[in-house]
Write a protein that holds these residues in place. Structure first.
Motif, PDB file in Angstrom:
ATOM      1  N   SER A  10      -0.048   5.225  10.351  1.00  0.00           N
ATOM      2  CA  SER A  10       0.998   4.211  10.527  1.00  0.00           C
ATOM      3  C   SER A  10       0.557   3.227  11.602  1.00  0.00           C
ATOM      4  O   SER A  10       0.003   3.626  12.621  1.00  0.00           O
ATOM      5  CB  SER A  10       2.305   4.891  10.969  1.00  0.00           C
ATOM      6  N   ASN A  11       0.837   1.954  11.393  1.00  0.00           N
ATOM      7  CA  ASN A  11       0.451   0.977  12.426  1.00  0.00           C
ATOM      8  C   ASN A  11       1.478   0.895  13.557  1.00  0.00           C
ATOM      9  O   ASN A  11       1.281   0.145  14.502  1.00  0.00           O
ATOM     10  CB  ASN A  11       0.193  -0.412  11.816  1.00  0.00           C
ATOM     11  N   ARG A  12       2.565   1.683  13.439  1.00  0.00           N
ATOM     12  CA  ARG A  12       3.546   1.713  14.530  1.00  0.00           C
ATOM     13  C   ARG A  12       4.038   3.131  14.760  1.00  0.00           C
ATOM     14  O   ARG A  12       4.115   3.935  13.816  1.00  0.00           O
ATOM     15  CB  ARG A  12       4.748   0.814  14.179  1.00  0.00           C
ATOM     16  N   HIS A  32      -2.418   3.994  13.849  1.00  0.00           N
ATOM     17  CA  HIS A  32      -3.576   3.099  13.753  1.00  0.00           C
ATOM     18  C   HIS A  32      -3.350   2.131  12.600  1.00  0.00           C
ATOM     19  O   HIS A  32      -2.977   2.553  11.509  1.00  0.00           O
ATOM     20  CB  HIS A  32      -4.830   3.954  13.496  1.00  0.00           C
ATOM     21  N   GLY A  33      -3.554   0.878  12.851  1.00  0.00           N
ATOM     22  CA  GLY A  33      -3.498  -0.099  11.766  1.00  0.00           C
ATOM     23  C   GLY A  33      -4.815  -0.046  11.012  1.00  0.00           C
ATOM     24  O   GLY A  33      -5.847  -0.498  11.512  1.00  0.00           O
ATOM     25  N   ALA A  34      -4.798   0.554   9.823  1.00  0.00           N
ATOM     26  CA  ALA A  34      -6.045   0.801   9.092  1.00  0.00           C
ATOM     27  C   ALA A  34      -6.647  -0.496   8.563  1.00  0.00           C
ATOM     28  O   ALA A  34      -5.923  -1.377   8.089  1.00  0.00           O
ATOM     29  CB  ALA A  34      -5.785   1.756   7.936  1.00  0.00           C
ATOM     30  N   SER A  85      -0.082   2.802   0.933  1.00  0.00           N
ATOM     31  CA  SER A  85       1.356   2.489   0.777  1.00  0.00           C
ATOM     32  C   SER A  85       1.768   1.577   1.927  1.00  0.00           C
ATOM     33  O   SER A  85       2.778   1.796   2.579  1.00  0.00           O
ATOM     34  CB  SER A  85       2.167   3.789   0.797  1.00  0.00           C
ATOM     35  N   ALA A  86       0.944   0.556   2.169  1.00  0.00           N
ATOM     36  CA  ALA A  86       1.119  -0.311   3.346  1.00  0.00           C
ATOM     37  C   ALA A  86       1.949  -1.553   3.048  1.00  0.00           C
ATOM     38  O   ALA A  86       1.862  -2.552   3.764  1.00  0.00           O
ATOM     39  CB  ALA A  86      -0.249  -0.689   3.901  1.00  0.00           C
ATOM     40  N   GLY A  87       2.757  -1.504   1.991  1.00  0.00           N
ATOM     41  CA  GLY A  87       3.661  -2.619   1.700  1.00  0.00           C
ATOM     42  C   GLY A  87       2.905  -3.898   1.384  1.00  0.00           C
ATOM     43  O   GLY A  87       1.851  -3.885   0.744  1.00  0.00           O
ATOM     44  N   LYS A  88       3.461  -5.012   1.882  1.00  0.00           N
ATOM     45  CA  LYS A  88       2.888  -6.309   1.503  1.00  0.00           C
ATOM     46  C   LYS A  88       1.864  -6.799   2.532  1.00  0.00           C
ATOM     47  O   LYS A  88       1.546  -7.982   2.583  1.00  0.00           O
ATOM     48  CB  LYS A  88       4.038  -7.320   1.328  1.00  0.00           C
ATOM     49  N   GLY A 138      13.273  -2.896  -4.462  1.00  0.00           N
ATOM     50  CA  GLY A 138      11.990  -2.443  -3.898  1.00  0.00           C
ATOM     51  C   GLY A 138      12.013  -1.040  -3.321  1.00  0.00           C
ATOM     52  O   GLY A 138      11.087  -0.254  -3.555  1.00  0.00           O
ATOM     53  N   SER A 139      13.036  -0.696  -2.564  1.00  0.00           N
ATOM     54  CA  SER A 139      13.106   0.656  -1.988  1.00  0.00           C
ATOM     55  C   SER A 139      13.388   1.673  -3.090  1.00  0.00           C
ATOM     56  O   SER A 139      12.881   2.794  -3.058  1.00  0.00           O
ATOM     57  CB  SER A 139      14.214   0.764  -0.950  1.00  0.00           C
ATOM     58  N   ASN A 140      14.222   1.246  -4.040  1.00  0.00           N
ATOM     59  CA  ASN A 140      14.472   2.122  -5.197  1.00  0.00           C
ATOM     60  C   ASN A 140      13.168   2.403  -5.928  1.00  0.00           C
ATOM     61  O   ASN A 140      12.849   3.539  -6.263  1.00  0.00           O
ATOM     62  CB  ASN A 140      15.454   1.432  -6.154  1.00  0.00           C
ATOM     63  N   MET A 159      13.792  -4.581   8.572  1.00  0.00           N
ATOM     64  CA  MET A 159      12.733  -4.870   7.603  1.00  0.00           C
ATOM     65  C   MET A 159      13.245  -5.179   6.200  1.00  0.00           C
ATOM     66  O   MET A 159      12.509  -5.676   5.361  1.00  0.00           O
ATOM     67  CB  MET A 159      11.792  -3.650   7.520  1.00  0.00           C
ATOM     68  N   SER A 160      14.518  -4.864   5.951  1.00  0.00           N
ATOM     69  CA  SER A 160      14.997  -4.881   4.566  1.00  0.00           C
ATOM     70  C   SER A 160      16.516  -4.813   4.586  1.00  0.00           C
ATOM     71  O   SER A 160      17.126  -4.711   5.661  1.00  0.00           O
ATOM     72  CB  SER A 160      14.416  -3.641   3.866  1.00  0.00           C
ATOM     73  N   THR A 161      17.120  -4.808   3.410  1.00  0.00           N
ATOM     74  CA  THR A 161      18.528  -4.416   3.338  1.00  0.00           C
ATOM     75  C   THR A 161      18.643  -3.033   2.682  1.00  0.00           C
ATOM     76  O   THR A 161      19.698  -2.419   2.731  1.00  0.00           O
ATOM     77  CB  THR A 161      19.377  -5.453   2.575  1.00  0.00           C
TER      78      THR A 161
END
Ligand SMILES: Cc1cc2nc3c(=O)[nH]c(=O)nc-3n(C[C@H](O)[C@H](O)[C@H](O)COP(=O)(O)OP(=O)(O)OC[C@H]3O[C@@H](n4cnc5c(N)ncnc54)[C@H](O)[C@@H]3O)c2cc1C
Length: 411
Positions: free
Chosen positions: A31-33, A124-126, A144-147, A307-309, A44-46
């Motif tokens: 994870s980068n955070r 770590h931000g890969a 699975s790093a999103g956009k 998207g989360s669904n 980050m989202s709704t």
């Protein structure tokens, strides 16, 4: 046991990591955070999730916030008339309730659970070069790093990606103090307010760090009056603009928002992205292969709140494919088949979402209008958010829409 690396700790990465961990896999999650950085960071989202996606979380016993989060029992559609009154206004009841748990709460909590259960969590931000190295030491690497930038490893699937530029400008504000809709004070609903030619306002309850809150989410057609949030750094200014636009375009929602305050300094978000479907297999410079997950491979505009669904459905499908694979290699053919299995559901989400971004044809206007007179139409439309495949039966083709409306009216 087989070693699996997952890069990106969002809905899909964490759900997969926790699911694989329960099955006895040796999982490393990058994870980068940190959990604390996510928890105290920006929204980050709704993240409104409907029954099927929530059930995947329940199946893994990851529904930690289910009893605290508001139950969203309905989905309302309102369409603004040119004089800012409501030309259409109805509510469809959901067969199973939806919920929104602030991803800051959920991802931070799930990440801590993963580590407490003995998972290897690497902050770590890969970069692609890291993956090149790790692909040799793991049986399977999933991204699975999103956009984020890592999507560049996955080629765009032009045939499945009709857009080359963003279709909406997004602006989100999390608030306390929102009033109820006076017509329906007794249940919570997602409210979809369509302003023809301008954009959409979504209002929904959520569970955030400070308890129950509501989200005000404008989706603006680029270049139009809602495309005004870029460059606003001050959260109070962002909220003031949100409310100003509500007063102008959706006064019935503004009427219950006059006393709202931001939940916290991180409670606003603005941005835009191009909906894109990508090839699921990424090839690393050293020849290794990585499998893309959820938004990395299928990123739709949030206009349909999918998207989360989809991330939950993708994680569930991939988990099934990994376990079924047993000790056989996670080779390119398996990666493609694993994605194809997910695309069975994702294709319907993409088709419907892209359709909702365009100007609605007459038969769709008729369908949406009919929801006001025919409750079964409103209910079916609302439940399509849980199962977008159903739209094939009554949404895209005028003949099917007309036949469906005639059958409901006849009954
Ligand atoms: C404004 C808005 C509203 C939305 N509303 C809804 C809604 O109501 N309902 C719905 O279902 N969906 C909604 N979505 C979409 C949904 O939030 C996403 O589709 C979903 O979160 C995608 O999950 P994911 O696991 O693919 O990626 P993400 O949730 O984006 O997670 C990716 C993670 O990877 C991390 N990461 C990125 N790069 C790296 C790297 N190099 N190394 C390590 N980690 C990295 C990121 O920090 C992040 O934590 C909305 C999206 C937006 C923008």
């Amino acid at each position: 046991m087989r070693k699996i690396l997952i890069v990106g700790a969002g809905q899909s990465g964490l759900q997969l990591a926790l699911g694989l961990q329960t099955q006895g896999y040796e999982v490393t999650l990058m994870s980068n955070r940190t959990a604390d950085e996510i928890r105290s960071g920006r929204v980050m989202s709704t993240q409104c999730m409907f029954h099927t996606a929530l059930q995947h979380e329940r199946d893994l016993q990851l529904n930690f916030w289910e009893s605290q989060a508001p139950r969203i029992e309905a989905l309302g559609v309102s369409v603004a008339a040119p004089d800012s009154s409501r030309a259409i206004d109805w509510v469809g009841r959901l067969d199973g309730y939806a919920q929104s748990v602030d991803q800051r709460v959920k991802m931070a909590g799930w990440m801590e659970t993963f580590a407490q259960r003995g998972g290897q969590l690497v902050i770590h931000g890969a970069a692609v070069s890291d993956l090149d190295f790790f692909a040799r030491t793991y049986d399977l690497v999933m991204v699975s790093a999103g956009k984020g930038e890592l999507v560049s490893m996955f080629g765009r699937d032009a045939a499945r990606s009709p857009f080359t530029v963003p279709q909406r400008a997004l602006a989100v504000a999390y608030v306390h103090g929102m009033g109820v809709r006076p017509e329906h004070p007794d249940f919570d609903a997602v409210r979809c307010n369509l302003v023809p030619g301008v954009g959409e306002l979504f209002v929904m309850p959520t569970f955030t760090n400070s308890g129950r809150a509501d989200i005000l989410f404008w989706e603006g057609i680029p270049g139009g009056p809602l495309d005004a949030f870029q460059g606003i750094k001050d959260p109070s200014e962002h909220l003031a603009l949100t409310l100003e636009l509500m007063e102008k375009f959706t006064p019935w929602e503004y009427a219950r928002a006059t006393k709202v305050e931001l939940t916290d300094a991180g409670g606003t978000l603005a941005g835009r992205y191009t909906p894109t479907v990508r090839n699921p297999v990424g090839r690393l410079p050293g020849g290794g292969l990585v499998l893309g997950v959820a938004d990395v491979v299928v990123a739709n505009d949030p206009i349909t709140g999918q998207g989360s669904n989809s991330a939950s459905k993708c994680a569930a499908a991939y988990l099934g494919s990994i376990v079924e694979r047993g000790d056989q290699p996670f080779d390119e053919a398996w990666m493609q088949q694993t994605f194809d299995r997910y695309w069975e559901t994702a294709q319907h989400v993409t088709k419907w979402t892209n359709a909702m971004l365009g100007v609605p044809p007459e038969h769709v206007l008729n369908l949406i209008g009919a929801g006001g007179q025919l409750q079964p139409v409103a209910d079916r439309f609302a439940n399509g958010f849980n199962n977008p495949a159903d739209f094939e039966n009554f949404f895209y083709e005028p003949d099917k829409t007309n036949a469906y409306l005639a059958s409901v009216a006849g009954a």
